[in-house]
Design an enzyme around this catalytic site. Structure first.
Site, PDB file in Angstrom:
ATOM      1  N   CYS A 138     -86.303  11.014  47.486  1.00  0.00           N
ATOM      2  CA  CYS A 138     -86.301   9.609  47.918  1.00  0.00           C
ATOM      3  C   CYS A 138     -86.650   8.622  46.807  1.00  0.00           C
ATOM      4  O   CYS A 138     -86.262   7.460  46.879  1.00  0.00           O
ATOM      5  CB  CYS A 138     -87.239   9.417  49.106  1.00  0.00           C
ATOM      6  SG  CYS A 138     -89.000   9.590  48.719  1.00  0.00           S
ATOM      7  N   CYS A 181     -94.934  16.229  49.001  1.00  0.00           N
ATOM      8  CA  CYS A 181     -95.071  15.093  49.921  1.00  0.00           C
ATOM      9  C   CYS A 181     -95.554  15.565  51.281  1.00  0.00           C
ATOM     10  O   CYS A 181     -96.464  14.966  51.871  1.00  0.00           O
ATOM     11  CB  CYS A 181     -93.731  14.371  50.042  1.00  0.00           C
ATOM     12  SG  CYS A 181     -93.792  12.901  51.096  1.00  0.00           S
TER      13      CYS A 181
END
Length: 364
Positions: free
Chosen positions: A201, A104
């Site tokens: 997440c 990410c």
């Protein structure tokens, strides 16, 4: 003189919130951006600790109002799906253990968001990472550890290159976490004591096994759990449901503790052994990125970290064919895991790093 414009990646947590406040105080023209990454993150609204939940968007917006900056939510779902979630599932399917936060950072925050920021006319992107950016006497950008050893996040940023380092700001690298929360109180930020996000997440309740079963059940095939000599000791429901170094949940009764030492996707076997078998003398890594040097032409001595949160060990890095390296440790390292990153340091400076592809297990 015109203020330099900076886009701050605001997750709704204390680190990114203080980053925005500090840069406003330092005279930058600050824009707050929260990245919408995944629908899965909506499941985190209740426990409030996912980095991109709806409540976190609200927290980021409140902080932006307090420090007096505009705030936007940008959609990065497609990029996140391709570069993070698809990679996450593919790595597990080949028996590796991925690091989605590094992916990410690499593709979404430090490429995708930087590109969007440049389109907005910004000179910089800022994040709440605990790491520092400096320059040597030749002007080369360097990535250094944050001064808070417990919070240092340089390991997760080893993929940064010279062009991206020139456009990033990480003001929290000069602070400890305690100082960050104290400063957030001083600025009256409502997230000053918000707990840190711990989960991946997009994985609800941090249950990656349930996530794999739901999103890629085709990679899970029942098979045998064997010892290092090949004797069958038990059975598994899918190799990707295990990790190197794992001890609990094996479902095997034995006279001494057993640990996962290898994930054999070719033969669909989970290999277990004793405590000594979990250690590796060396590893091979690929997908390399160098920061402090242009390329590795000859062997160098470094300290190397094989997983976030682990201590570095002294090692020798030597170039191999096809752009790979061999890393040989002075002292064997525990649970060296394909798919994780190995990062090389010279003191507090990141030399570079890459993805672990194979480990050579220690023979005592």
């Amino acid at each position: 003189m015109e203020k330099k414009k900076v886009v701050v990646a605001m997750s709704g947590g204390v680190d990114s919130s203080l980053t925005a406040a500090l840069l406003v105080e330092r005279g930058y023209d600050v824009i707050g951006v929260t990245m919408r990454l995944s629908e899965e993150s909506r499941d985190f609204e209740e426990d409030d600790r996912g980095c991109c939940s709806l409540s976190s968007v609200d927290d980021a917006r409140r902080v932006a109002e307090i420090v007096g900056i505009p705030h936007y939510v940008m959609n990065f779902k497609d990029m996140f799906q391709e570069k993070v979630i698809d990679y996450f599932l593919a790595d597990y399917a080949k028996g590796w253990t991925p690091n989605p936060c590094i992916a990410c950072n690499r593709y979404v925050k430090f490429e995708g968001l930087l590109q969007k920021a440049m389109e907005l006319g910004a000179s910089y992107v800022a994040t709440g990472h605990y790491a520092r950016i400096g320059q040597d006497e030749t002007g080369r950008y360097l990535l250094k550890k944050g001064i808070d050893e417990k919070k240092d996040q340089s390991y997760a940023l080893y993929h940064l290159n010279q062009s991206s380092l020139a456009h990033f700001l990480m003001p929290l690298g000069e602070y400890t976490k305690v100082e960050t929360r104290e400063l957030a109180e001083k600025y009256s930020l409502p997230v000053a004591h918000k707990p840190d996000s711990q989960e991946i997440c997009f994985v609800p309740h941090d249950d990656y096994k349930a996530y794999l079963r739901a999103h890629n059940p085709a990679c899970l095939h029942p098979g045998d759990i064997v010892d290092t000599a090949g004797h069958v000791l038990g059975h598994h429901e899918g190799v990707p449901l295990y990790t190197i170094g794992q001890r609990k949940g094996l479902g095997i009764a034995a006279a001494h503790p057993l640990y996962v030492v290898d994930l054999d996707m070719v033969h669909n076997r989970v290999v277990v052994g004793g405590a000594d078998d979990v250690y590796a003398d060396s590893l091979v890594a690929g997908d390399l990125n160098w920061i402090a040097i242009d390329a590795l032409a000859e062997p160098i001595a470094v300290t190397a970290k094989v997983r976030y949160g682990k201590r570095e060990g002294r090692a020798r890095v030597e170039p191999l064919a096809a752009g790979k390296v061999r890393v040989t440790f002075v002292e064997p390292q525990r649970a060296v895991t394909p798919g994780q990153s190995v990062v090389f340091y010279d003191g507090d400076t990141v030399v570079g790093g890459g993805i672990i592809e194979a480990a050579n297990h220690h023979k005592s």
